[in-house]
Design a protein around this motif. Structure first.
Motif, PDB file in Angstrom:
ATOM      1  N   ASP A  13       0.862  -1.184   0.000  1.00 24.41           N
ATOM      2  CA  ASP A  13       0.000   0.000   0.000  1.00 24.41           C
ATOM      3  C   ASP A  13       0.897   1.232   0.000  1.00 24.41           C
ATOM      4  O   ASP A  13       2.118   1.117  -0.031  1.00 24.41           O
ATOM      5  CB  ASP A  13      -0.958  -0.015   1.197  1.00 24.41           C
ATOM      6  N   TYR A  14       0.302   2.403   0.016  1.00 25.45           N
ATOM      7  CA  TYR A  14       1.063   3.644   0.083  1.00 25.45           C
ATOM      8  C   TYR A  14       0.697   4.376   1.359  1.00 25.45           C
ATOM      9  O   TYR A  14      -0.435   4.293   1.835  1.00 25.45           O
ATOM     10  CB  TYR A  14       0.725   4.549  -1.110  1.00 25.45           C
ATOM     11  N   GLN A  15       1.681   5.104   1.872  1.00 24.22           N
ATOM     12  CA  GLN A  15       1.436   5.985   3.014  1.00 24.22           C
ATOM     13  C   GLN A  15       1.050   7.346   2.456  1.00 24.22           C
ATOM     14  O   GLN A  15       1.804   7.944   1.698  1.00 24.22           O
ATOM     15  CB  GLN A  15       2.723   6.104   3.843  1.00 24.22           C
ATOM     16  N   ARG A  20      -2.818   5.182   5.575  1.00 27.32           N
ATOM     17  CA  ARG A  20      -2.340   4.253   4.555  1.00 27.32           C
ATOM     18  C   ARG A  20      -3.495   3.980   3.594  1.00 27.32           C
ATOM     19  O   ARG A  20      -4.654   3.902   3.987  1.00 27.32           O
ATOM     20  CB  ARG A  20      -1.858   2.948   5.196  1.00 27.32           C
ATOM     21  N   THR A  21      -3.156   3.853   2.321  1.00 31.91           N
ATOM     22  CA  THR A  21      -4.175   3.538   1.319  1.00 31.91           C
ATOM     23  C   THR A  21      -4.605   2.084   1.502  1.00 31.91           C
ATOM     24  O   THR A  21      -3.948   1.314   2.211  1.00 31.91           O
ATOM     25  CB  THR A  21      -3.635   3.686  -0.113  1.00 31.91           C
ATOM     26  N   LYS A  22      -5.687   1.705   0.855  1.00 30.55           N
ATOM     27  CA  LYS A  22      -6.001   0.276   0.828  1.00 30.55           C
ATOM     28  C   LYS A  22      -4.933  -0.425  -0.016  1.00 30.55           C
ATOM     29  O   LYS A  22      -4.134   0.237  -0.688  1.00 30.55           O
ATOM     30  CB  LYS A  22      -7.402   0.039   0.272  1.00 30.55           C
ATOM     31  N   GLY A  47      -2.841  -1.193 -10.650  1.00 32.45           N
ATOM     32  CA  GLY A  47      -1.684  -1.626  -9.856  1.00 32.45           C
ATOM     33  C   GLY A  47      -0.485  -2.070 -10.685  1.00 32.45           C
ATOM     34  O   GLY A  47       0.461  -2.646 -10.145  1.00 32.45           O
ATOM     35  N   LYS A  48      -0.505  -1.771 -11.982  1.00 29.40           N
ATOM     36  CA  LYS A  48       0.579  -2.220 -12.871  1.00 29.40           C
ATOM     37  C   LYS A  48       1.923  -1.606 -12.476  1.00 29.40           C
ATOM     38  O   LYS A  48       2.917  -2.315 -12.341  1.00 29.40           O
ATOM     39  CB  LYS A  48       0.248  -1.864 -14.336  1.00 29.40           C
ATOM     40  N   SER A  49       1.916  -0.285 -12.303  1.00 27.42           N
ATOM     41  CA  SER A  49       3.181   0.370 -11.930  1.00 27.42           C
ATOM     42  C   SER A  49       3.628  -0.081 -10.544  1.00 27.42           C
ATOM     43  O   SER A  49       4.821  -0.305 -10.314  1.00 27.42           O
ATOM     44  CB  SER A  49       3.028   1.896 -11.963  1.00 27.42           C
ATOM     45  N   SER A  50       2.685  -0.254  -9.647  1.00 27.72           N
ATOM     46  CA  SER A  50       3.035  -0.703  -8.295  1.00 27.72           C
ATOM     47  C   SER A  50       3.646  -2.105  -8.329  1.00 27.72           C
ATOM     48  O   SER A  50       4.583  -2.396  -7.581  1.00 27.72           O
ATOM     49  CB  SER A  50       1.803  -0.687  -7.390  1.00 27.72           C
TER      50      SER A  50
HETATM   51  N1  LIG Z   1       2.448   7.558  -4.747  1.00 29.66           N
HETATM   52  C1  LIG Z   1       1.199   7.120  -4.490  1.00 29.66           C
HETATM   53  N2  LIG Z   1       0.569   7.456  -3.354  1.00 29.66           N
HETATM   54  C2  LIG Z   1      -0.683   7.023  -3.062  1.00 29.66           C
HETATM   55  N3  LIG Z   1      -1.410   6.212  -3.870  1.00 29.66           N
HETATM   56  C3  LIG Z   1      -0.831   5.833  -5.028  1.00 29.66           C
HETATM   57  C4  LIG Z   1       0.485   6.267  -5.408  1.00 29.66           C
HETATM   58  N4  LIG Z   1       0.785   5.716  -6.609  1.00 29.66           N
HETATM   59  C5  LIG Z   1      -0.293   4.989  -6.964  1.00 29.66           C
HETATM   60  N5  LIG Z   1      -1.264   5.059  -6.026  1.00 29.66           N
HETATM   61  C6  LIG Z   1      -2.570   4.374  -6.075  1.00 29.66           C
HETATM   62  O1  LIG Z   1      -2.331   2.983  -6.206  1.00 29.66           O
HETATM   63  C7  LIG Z   1      -3.257   2.374  -7.088  1.00 29.66           C
HETATM   64  C8  LIG Z   1      -2.504   1.655  -8.177  1.00 29.66           C
HETATM   65  O2  LIG Z   1      -1.752   2.599  -8.915  1.00 29.66           O
HETATM   66  P1  LIG Z   1      -0.728   2.186 -10.052  1.00 29.66           P
HETATM   67  O3  LIG Z   1       0.115   1.061  -9.591  1.00 29.66           O
HETATM   68  O4  LIG Z   1      -0.037   3.432 -10.469  1.00 29.66           O
HETATM   69  O5  LIG Z   1      -1.719   1.654 -11.197  1.00 29.66           O
HETATM   70  P2  LIG Z   1      -1.532   1.585 -12.782  1.00 29.66           P
HETATM   71  O6  LIG Z   1      -0.065   1.655 -13.088  1.00 29.66           O
HETATM   72  O7  LIG Z   1      -2.159   0.283 -13.175  1.00 29.66           O
HETATM   73  O8  LIG Z   1      -2.283   2.740 -13.355  1.00 29.66           O
HETATM   74  C9  LIG Z   1      -4.150   3.489  -7.587  1.00 29.66           C
HETATM   75  O9  LIG Z   1      -5.324   3.473  -6.824  1.00 29.66           O
HETATM   76  C10 LIG Z   1      -3.352   4.740  -7.314  1.00 29.66           C
HETATM   77  O10 LIG Z   1      -4.192   5.839  -7.081  1.00 29.66           O
END
Ligand SMILES: Nc1ncnc2c1ncn2[C@@H]1O[C@H](COP(=O)(O)OP(=O)(O)O)[C@@H](O)[C@H]1O
Ligand SMILES: [Mg+2]
Length: 287
Positions: A13-15, A20-22, A47-50
């Motif tokens: 998740d992200y802070q 914290r986000t879900k 969540g691809k980039s994550s």
């Molecule tokens: N730095 C960040 N802080 C908080 N939430 C984030 C951040 N980056 C991404 N998110 C959230 O995480 C989820 C997945 O994002 P991401 O992995 O960027 O997806 P994708 O690459 O598939 O578009 C989304 O809900 C996005 O809003």
């Protein structure tokens, strides 16, 4: 060296300030074959980039583990092992050219290797090799990166990553914002490094024609989960499923379905490119 990648029960998740986000990665299990080319697709925010960022510790799993060859990324890594992981993984973010900063192309490409403790003369040799690997030549090395075209800048940025001789190449929409020819050139280069250097490659893209042309395997992400992971032909076989994920199909496959519908003839395989479609049509006597 070809490296495999294994995610075991990874959640992240992200802070966001105090909260914290879900979970943006939700109990992900994944095995990526060494030397394979995997496309990652799905809606924005899936969540691809994550999924990619967790691999080199840019975000840490709060649960589970990512194994990359013999290295491991988890919630309790020591910084030294993370540095080793980052040496082995070349990560090309969206718009990597925005990270260019040095006065010359050579200095920019040398930055990564120098940062990881390579000597200056060796780093310069690496820069020279890398500039050719991205389809440019040594005449670019003394130039200012800011004097180059958009496509050239992107190549220089990618050269800086290849100079590190990574075992794994991770790309987040490497063609975004380039003209169609520039994009095809970059993707063809990526595909040839994958094949020639056995570089395990994972690429986020929105373009189904590129998935069809370059990927061996496809991952579909939805709401932090992997909802599909199989080979590219299996992926493009089931139109209903693809539509249910709000994804598109490649042009050749679209034509194939139209021809099959209008003639009642089933072609012998799932066609991913116009060349394959032409061959299939000839084989069944429709052309
Ligand atoms: N730095 C960040 N802080 C908080 N939430 C984030 C951040 N980056 C991404 N998110 C959230 O995480 C989820 C997945 O994002 P991401 O992995 O960027 O997806 P994708 O690459 O598939 O578009 C989304 O809900 C996005 O809003
Ligand atoms: Mg993204």
């Amino acid at each position: 060296m070809a490296m495999e990648i294994r995610y075991s029960n990874v959640s992240a998740d992200y802070q966001l300030g105090p909260i914290r986000t879900k979970n943006v990665l939700d109990d992900v299990n994944l095995f990526v074959k060494p030397s394979s080319f995997t496309a990652i697709v799905g809606q924005t925010g899936a969540g691809k980039s994550s999924l990619l960022k967790v691999m080199n510790g840019l975000i840490r799993p709060k649960q589970g583990e990512v194994k990359i060859g013999k290295y491991s990324v988890s919630s309790n890594n020591d910084p030294t092992s993370l540095k080793e992981v980052r040496k082995r993984i070349g990560m090309v973010f969206q718009f990597p050219e925005s990270q260019l900063f040095a006065e010359t192309v050579e200095k920019d490409i040398c930055f990564g290797p120098l940062n990881f403790g390579v000597g200056l003369s060796e780093a310069k040799e690496m820069a020279k090799t890398a500039i050719y690997q991205v389809g440019l030549d040594a005449s670019f090395l003394p130039k200012s990166p800011f004097s180059l075209s958009g496509g050239q800048k992107r190549r220089v940025a990618i050269a800086g990553i290849l100079a590190m001789k990574p075992d794994i190449l991770i790309l987040d929409e490497p063609g975004a914002g380039l003209d169609p020819i520039g994009k095809q050139e970059i993707l063809s280069l990526i595909a040839s490094w994958n094949k020639n250097n056995k570089l395990t490659t994972m690429m986020v893209t929105h373009e189904m024609d590129d998935v069809a042309k370059f990927a061996d395997d496809v991952i579909v992400m939805e709401k932090g989960k992997i909802v599909f992971h199989d080979d590219v032909r299996t992926f493009f076989a089931d139109l209903n499923q693809i539509q249910s994920w709000n994804l598109d199909i490649p042009e050749a496959r679209r034509f194939q379905l139209l021809i099959e519908e209008k003639t009642g003839v089933s072609l012998p395989k799932i066609c991913l490119t116009v060349e394959e479609l032409a061959d299939c049509l000839i084989e069944v006597g429709l052309a």
